[in-house]
Design a protein around this motif. Structure first.
Motif: not given
Length: 282
Positions: A282, A264, A279, A245
């Motif tokens: 997260e 992410g 990230n 992602d």
């Protein structure tokens, strides 16, 4: 100077300087043959999109059968040449058993055909990722016929399968052929998860030991490269890991085998990254 003398001079250069690839099992694979096979494989993955053939329920089995048989015959021949060449290269004194190389080449060609449904599944997910990720895309069919990123990724998935099977040279011929057409350079050794989308794509470079997770999106000019290109490091992880992602915007450069872009994360355009990024969410 006569034409015969000119021809003799060229032939003399062949003997003196080498660089001639004669036909036969002990010579290098033929690029044109590999490209021809690649085109047939791509047509198995997206039938009816690449050539002028008219497919219907009455002829699709026949056309598919013709294509499968062509692939097995021609790809087996080229893989056999690659295997024999590699054996001789590593041990000039060895007596290569051509029959063994043929059997292995044929087995690998058939294994690729067996893998087509899975490669098609991955290619479909890549096409869906492109359609969902690009507001300009009007249909999945448009993505299949016109998006260079999907073309490069599909060829990568074919070449990667052969690379994992231990086939020398041929995966690189495939990847460099599509590199020349799209400007997207993906090494067959890279590990790339499903749902991968390259938007625009020109100038993208993905190195041999890169690992990319699922649902990753990158833009034009992105480099996933190595901090060093020393030959002595060829068997080490030299390229970054991109987790699930992640989005990487245009012209970002991410280098190094220990560099991890966390799940992410969003990497801005024109970034230069040599250390891991996580990230914060997260």
């Amino acid at each position: 100077m006569s034409i015969d003398v000119l021809i003799d001079n060229i032939l003399d250069s062949y003997e003196r300087d080498g660089g001639i690839n004669k036909s036969g099992n002990e010579n290098f694979p033929n690029r044109e043959n590999v490209v021809s096979v690649l085109s047939d494989i791509q047509s198995l993955i997206f039938p009816g999109y690449r050539t002028a053939e008219e497919l219907d329920s009455g002829n699709v089995r026949y056309i598919t059968g013709q294509r499968v048989n062509r692939i097995i015959v021609l790809l087996t021949k080229e893989i056999e040449k690659a295997l024999v060449y590699k054996s001789i290269q590593y041990d000039e004194k060895s007596q290569v058993r051509n029959s063994h190389c043929f059997e292995l080449a044929e087995k690998t060609s058939i294994a690729l055909i067996e893998a087509i449904p899975e490669i098609r599944r991955l290619a479909r997910l890549d096409a869906i990722a492109a359609f969902n990720g690009d507001p300009a895309a009007k249909s999945g069919d448009e993505v299949i016929v016109s998006y260079p990123g999907l073309q490069a990724i599909t060829v990568y998935r074919i070449a990667h399968f052969l690379h994992k099977c231990g086939v020398p040279v041929i995966p690189r011929i495939m990847s460099e052929h599509v590199h020349g057409k799209t400007g997207i350079d993906i090494h067959p050794g890279a590990e790339i998860g499903e749902g991968f989308f390259i938007d625009h794509g020109t100038g993208v470079v993905i190195g041999e030991t890169t690992i990319i997770g699922k649902n990753v999106k990158i833009y034009q000019g992105v480099t996933l490269g190595a901090l060093s290109v020393k030959k002595s490091l060829k068997n080490t992880k030299r390229h970054p890991t991109i987790e699930d992602d992640v989005t990487i915007y245009a012209n970002a450069t991410i280098l190094g085998g220990d560099t991890v872009i966390g799940k992410g994360s969003v990497i801005g355009g024109n970034s230069w990254i040599t250390k891991s990024v996580s990230n914060a969410k997260e």
